[in-house]
Design an enzyme around this catalytic site. Structure first.
Site, short mmCIF file in Angstrom:
data_model
loop_
_atom_site.label_atom_id
_atom_site.label_comp_id
_atom_site.label_asym_id
_atom_site.label_seq_id
_atom_site.Cartn_x
_atom_site.Cartn_y
_atom_site.Cartn_z
N GLY A 92 -83.06 -60.91 -18.66
CA GLY A 92 -84.05 -61.78 -18.04
C GLY A 92 -83.59 -63.22 -17.91
O GLY A 92 -84.04 -63.95 -17.02
N THR A 131 -86.41 -55.49 -10.75
CA THR A 131 -86.73 -54.88 -12.03
C THR A 131 -85.49 -54.59 -12.85
O THR A 131 -84.38 -54.57 -12.33
CB THR A 131 -87.53 -53.57 -11.83
OG1 THR A 131 -88.21 -53.27 -13.04
CG2 THR A 131 -86.66 -52.42 -11.44
#
Length: 181
Positions: A162, A6
């Site tokens: 990301g 995460t």
């Protein structure tokens, strides 16, 4: 404590604070279990925003404890965080939880670690999780060299993280703290 799977980022700007979190849940080193988890949520009537990195079950336990501390201290974020950290250090069960919290209101951004630390960044930007260093670097660069608002900085920095971190995806949950009336 090695946290995988995460990225949570908080950015404070002129209009308030925004926390963004990706949606990926990873089991071990190679299995993506879910793409759209919500790891960021509002607390205390929307005035506090919190996100977590680490074990999901552990994080929900910590959210419950932190939310209780917020209620106990009538929304005083710093006091609630310090009291939460004290509990975290003293409680044998809580000490074993493998999670970190990133909490913010329009005045403070705080990182709560499993070691009982409460850390407030100097520049109004903080990140936790496996993609945290990438999101933090991107957000700092954007904040220093653009006029973007906090939410736009958070979204773009998370997109960059990301692209770099395999444990971070681009399915974002973005929440901003409401201004007190």
């Amino acid at each position: 404590m090695e946290l995988k799977g995460t990225t949570i980022l908080a950015v404070r700007g002129a209009q308030g604070v925004t926390i963004a979190g990706d949606g990926q849940v990873t089991m071990g080193q190679s299995i993506v279990m879910k793409h759209s988890a919500r790891k960021v949520r509002r607390l205390y009537n929307g005035r506090v925003v919190a996100g977590f990195a680490g074990s999901t079950a552990d994080a929900f336990t910590l959210f419950e404890h932190f939310e209780a501390k917020l209620e106990e201290h009538r929304g005083n974020l710093v006091r609630a965080a310090v009291e939460m950290a004290k509990s975290w250090r003293k409680d044998k069960y809580l000490r074993r939880l493998e999670a970190m919290l990133l909490v913010a209101d329009n005045e403070h951004i705080l990182v709560l670690s499993g070691n009982g630390d409460v850390i407030e960044p100097d520049d109004g930007i903080a990140a936790i999780g496996s993609g945290g260093p990438y999101a933090l670097a991107a957000a700092r660069a954007l904040a220093r060299h653009t006029q973007l608002d906090a939410e736009t900085i958070a979204r773009e920095a998370m997109r960059i993280a990301g692209e770099i971190c395999v444990f971070t995806n681009d399915h974002l949950t973005v929440e901003s703290a409401e201004t007190q009336a």
